[in-house]
Design an enzyme around this catalytic site. Structure first.
Site, PDB file in Angstrom:
ATOM      1  CB  SER A 119       8.679   0.474  23.041  1.00  0.00           C
ATOM      2  OG  SER A 119       7.833   0.634  24.124  1.00  0.00           O
ATOM      3  CG  HIS A 140      10.730  -2.585  19.915  1.00  0.00           C
ATOM      4  ND1 HIS A 140      10.803  -1.347  19.332  1.00  0.00           N
ATOM      5  CD2 HIS A 140       9.559  -2.608  20.580  1.00  0.00           C
ATOM      6  CE1 HIS A 140       9.729  -0.649  19.639  1.00  0.00           C
ATOM      7  NE2 HIS A 140       8.951  -1.399  20.398  1.00  0.00           N
ATOM      8  CD  GLU A 152      13.508  -0.665  16.481  1.00  0.00           C
ATOM      9  OE1 GLU A 152      14.017   0.336  15.985  1.00  0.00           O
ATOM     10  OE2 GLU A 152      12.813  -0.621  17.514  1.00  0.00           O
ATOM     11  CG  ASN A 190       9.236   3.741  19.660  1.00  0.00           C
ATOM     12  OD1 ASN A 190       8.414   3.828  18.758  1.00  0.00           O
ATOM     13  ND2 ASN A 190       9.096   2.919  20.669  1.00  0.00           N
TER      14      ASN A 190
HETATM   15  N1  CAA Z   1      -4.251  -7.958  14.627  1.00  0.00           N
HETATM   16  C1  CAA Z   1      -4.100  -8.794  13.590  1.00  0.00           C
HETATM   17  N2  CAA Z   1      -4.319  -8.433  12.305  1.00  0.00           N
HETATM   18  C2  CAA Z   1      -4.725  -7.182  12.089  1.00  0.00           C
HETATM   19  C3  CAA Z   1      -4.921  -6.246  13.127  1.00  0.00           C
HETATM   20  C4  CAA Z   1      -4.658  -6.698  14.441  1.00  0.00           C
HETATM   21  N3  CAA Z   1      -4.799  -5.875  15.480  1.00  0.00           N
HETATM   22  N4  CAA Z   1      -5.315  -5.071  12.581  1.00  0.00           N
HETATM   23  C5  CAA Z   1      -5.385  -5.268  11.242  1.00  0.00           C
HETATM   24  N5  CAA Z   1      -5.027  -6.525  10.957  1.00  0.00           N
HETATM   25  C6  CAA Z   1      -4.937  -7.128   9.631  1.00  0.00           C
HETATM   26  C7  CAA Z   1      -6.292  -7.195   8.975  1.00  0.00           C
HETATM   27  O1  CAA Z   1      -6.967  -8.381   9.352  1.00  0.00           O
HETATM   28  C8  CAA Z   1      -5.939  -7.177   7.514  1.00  0.00           C
HETATM   29  O2  CAA Z   1      -5.521  -8.454   7.111  1.00  0.00           O
HETATM   30  P1  CAA Z   1      -5.761  -8.954   5.588  1.00  0.00           P
HETATM   31  O3  CAA Z   1      -4.907  -8.051   4.725  1.00  0.00           O
HETATM   32  O4  CAA Z   1      -5.261 -10.332   5.651  1.00  0.00           O
HETATM   33  O5  CAA Z   1      -7.204  -8.831   5.342  1.00  0.00           O
HETATM   34  C9  CAA Z   1      -4.700  -6.277   7.454  1.00  0.00           C
HETATM   35  O6  CAA Z   1      -4.159  -6.258   8.787  1.00  0.00           O
HETATM   36  C10 CAA Z   1      -5.061  -4.883   7.034  1.00  0.00           C
HETATM   37  O7  CAA Z   1      -6.077  -4.426   7.930  1.00  0.00           O
HETATM   38  P2  CAA Z   1      -7.318  -3.535   7.516  1.00  0.00           P
HETATM   39  O8  CAA Z   1      -7.655  -3.785   6.069  1.00  0.00           O
HETATM   40  O9  CAA Z   1      -8.389  -3.711   8.529  1.00  0.00           O
HETATM   41  O10 CAA Z   1      -6.843  -2.068   7.746  1.00  0.00           O
HETATM   42  P3  CAA Z   1      -5.572  -1.321   7.206  1.00  0.00           P
HETATM   43  O11 CAA Z   1      -5.291  -1.636   5.783  1.00  0.00           O
HETATM   44  O12 CAA Z   1      -5.770   0.087   7.630  1.00  0.00           O
HETATM   45  O13 CAA Z   1      -4.359  -1.916   8.039  1.00  0.00           O
HETATM   46  C11 CAA Z   1      -2.898  -1.648   9.845  1.00  0.00           C
HETATM   47  C12 CAA Z   1      -4.338  -1.871   9.415  1.00  0.00           C
HETATM   48  C13 CAA Z   1      -2.060  -2.864   9.470  1.00  0.00           C
HETATM   49  C14 CAA Z   1      -2.920  -1.475  11.353  1.00  0.00           C
HETATM   50  C15 CAA Z   1      -2.338  -0.388   9.086  1.00  0.00           C
HETATM   51  O14 CAA Z   1      -3.226   0.675   9.248  1.00  0.00           O
HETATM   52  C16 CAA Z   1      -0.972   0.030   9.563  1.00  0.00           C
HETATM   53  O15 CAA Z   1       0.030  -0.515   9.162  1.00  0.00           O
HETATM   54  N6  CAA Z   1      -0.930   1.057  10.449  1.00  0.00           N
HETATM   55  C17 CAA Z   1       0.308   1.558  11.020  1.00  0.00           C
HETATM   56  C18 CAA Z   1       0.715   0.665  12.158  1.00  0.00           C
HETATM   57  C19 CAA Z   1       1.992   1.118  12.799  1.00  0.00           C
HETATM   58  O16 CAA Z   1       2.598   2.119  12.473  1.00  0.00           O
HETATM   59  N7  CAA Z   1       2.424   0.337  13.779  1.00  0.00           N
HETATM   60  C20 CAA Z   1       3.601   0.632  14.551  1.00  0.00           C
HETATM   61  C21 CAA Z   1       3.183   1.272  15.824  1.00  0.00           C
HETATM   62  S1  CAA Z   1       4.592   1.739  16.763  1.00  0.00           S
HETATM   63  C22 CAA Z   1       4.902   0.404  17.700  1.00  0.00           C
HETATM   64  O17 CAA Z   1       4.209  -0.570  17.721  1.00  0.00           O
HETATM   65  C23 CAA Z   1       6.133   0.464  18.503  1.00  0.00           C
HETATM   66  C24 CAA Z   1       6.079   1.085  19.793  1.00  0.00           C
HETATM   67  O18 CAA Z   1       6.990   0.814  20.590  1.00  0.00           O
HETATM   68  C25 CAA Z   1       5.091   2.080  20.203  1.00  0.00           C
END
Ligand code: CAA
Length: 283
Positions: A119, A140, A152, A190
């Protein structure tokens, strides 16, 4: 180039997710880990994800079983020698990544494409451990990988256009949208996300507002799916801490410097969800 078999190095949060979406797209997947214990942990997380999808009616039991059977865990690098693409998602340590790719380079046929899910490290620093920097790109993914739609694709000054094209087509086959970025620490997401997350820590640290109000502010005020402190706990404070170190080294810009509170929490073992405690308590 026809892709049949994909190697994934790392069966943790990111590697496990990449293995899942690759197997879901129909590819045979060989996942490399350092020990049997980590392979068992990886399978346990995969099984839990699949069971949830079956329970919700999003996947049939037969499809889940088929996907599971396409993912083969191994502790031997040699088992990745038959892969057409290898995606690495191991610890953010340049020396360890270079050592792994040097080994893979000696084992894999010339057509095999190498990709790193780093990342923040520059891809070229890893690619030069191999004799195929032209077939080396960044791919990524975002956490949680099965849900987040972006990949990415990062081209270095040595990556061939064909390598970027193959990675882009592969991301699309895995159900993701690819964006193209240059090989600069942080790439697109990022570069923008990390200063925002660090500012949220600084706001909390300075007593501007409670953690709940900082998070609610961004969820309700800006329509983000989760607030920055919740997101930090999900990404892992240790991961963010290591990313900030790399980005600060690269740009020498204070906006990438780790706030003291982040450092203290990491040193105390408060990594977020994975350790049971971060900005919030998950125990
Ligand atoms: N693995 C698989 N599926 C998952 C999961 C996981 N860890 N967490 C949630 N889900 C799924 C759920 O099962 C649910 O699926 P359905 O719609 O089919 O039921 C769906 O995602 C939505 O989950 P929830 O209803 O439980 O909760 P939510 O609506 O709050 O969504 C989330 C959870 C998708 C994590 C959402 O909160 C989100 O998009 N958050 C932001 C995530 C983000 O910004 N990620 C980028 C991080 S930065 C990065 O990764 C890069 C780096 O280099 C650091």
């Amino acid at each position: 180039m026809e892709i049949k078999r994909i190697g994934v190095a790392g069966f943790g949060l990111m590697g496990g997710g990449i293995a899942q979406v690759a197997a879901q797209a129909g590819y045979q997947v060989n996942v490399l880990e350092a020990s049997d214990v980590f392979i068992e942990k990886g399978y346990a997380a995969l099984d839990a994800n699949l069971a949830k999808s079956v329970h919700k009616g999003k996947m049939s039991q037969a499809d889940a079983d088929g996907l599971r059977n396409r993912v083969i865990g191994t502790t031997s690098v040699k088992d990745l020698s038959g892969c057409d693409v290898v995606i690495e998602a191991i610890i953010e340590n340049l020396d360890i990544k270079r050592k792994l790719f040097a080994e893979l380079d000696a084992l894999c046929p010339p057509h095999t494409l190498f990709a790193s899910n780093t990342s923040s490290l520059q891809i070229i620093e890893i690619a030069t451990a191999t004799k195929r920097a032209d077939r080396f790109v960044g791919m990524h993914f975002f956490n949680p990988v099965p849900v987040m739609k972006l990949v990415e694709v990062i081209s270095t000054i040595q990556s061939s256009p064909e390598a970027a094209r193959i990675a882009t087509e592969l991301a699309t086959a895995m159900g993701k949208t690819a964006i193209q970025a240059k090989d600069r620490a942080g790439f697109v997401v990022n570069l923008l996300l990390v200063p925002y997350l660090l500012d949220a820590i600084r706001a909390f640290e300075s007593g501007l507002a409670t953690r709940e109000d900082i998070d609610t502010g961004m969820v309700l005020g800006c329509g983000h799916p989760m607030g920055p402190l919740t997101l930090l706990d999900m990404i892992g404070l240790d991961t963010i801490y290591s990313i900030t170190g790399i980005m600060f080294d690269e740009f020498k810009d204070p906006k990438y410097a780790a706030p003291p509170l982040l450092k203290q929490m990491v040193k105390a073992g408060f990594y977020g969800r994975k350790s049971g405690k971060g900005f919030y308590d998950y125990r």
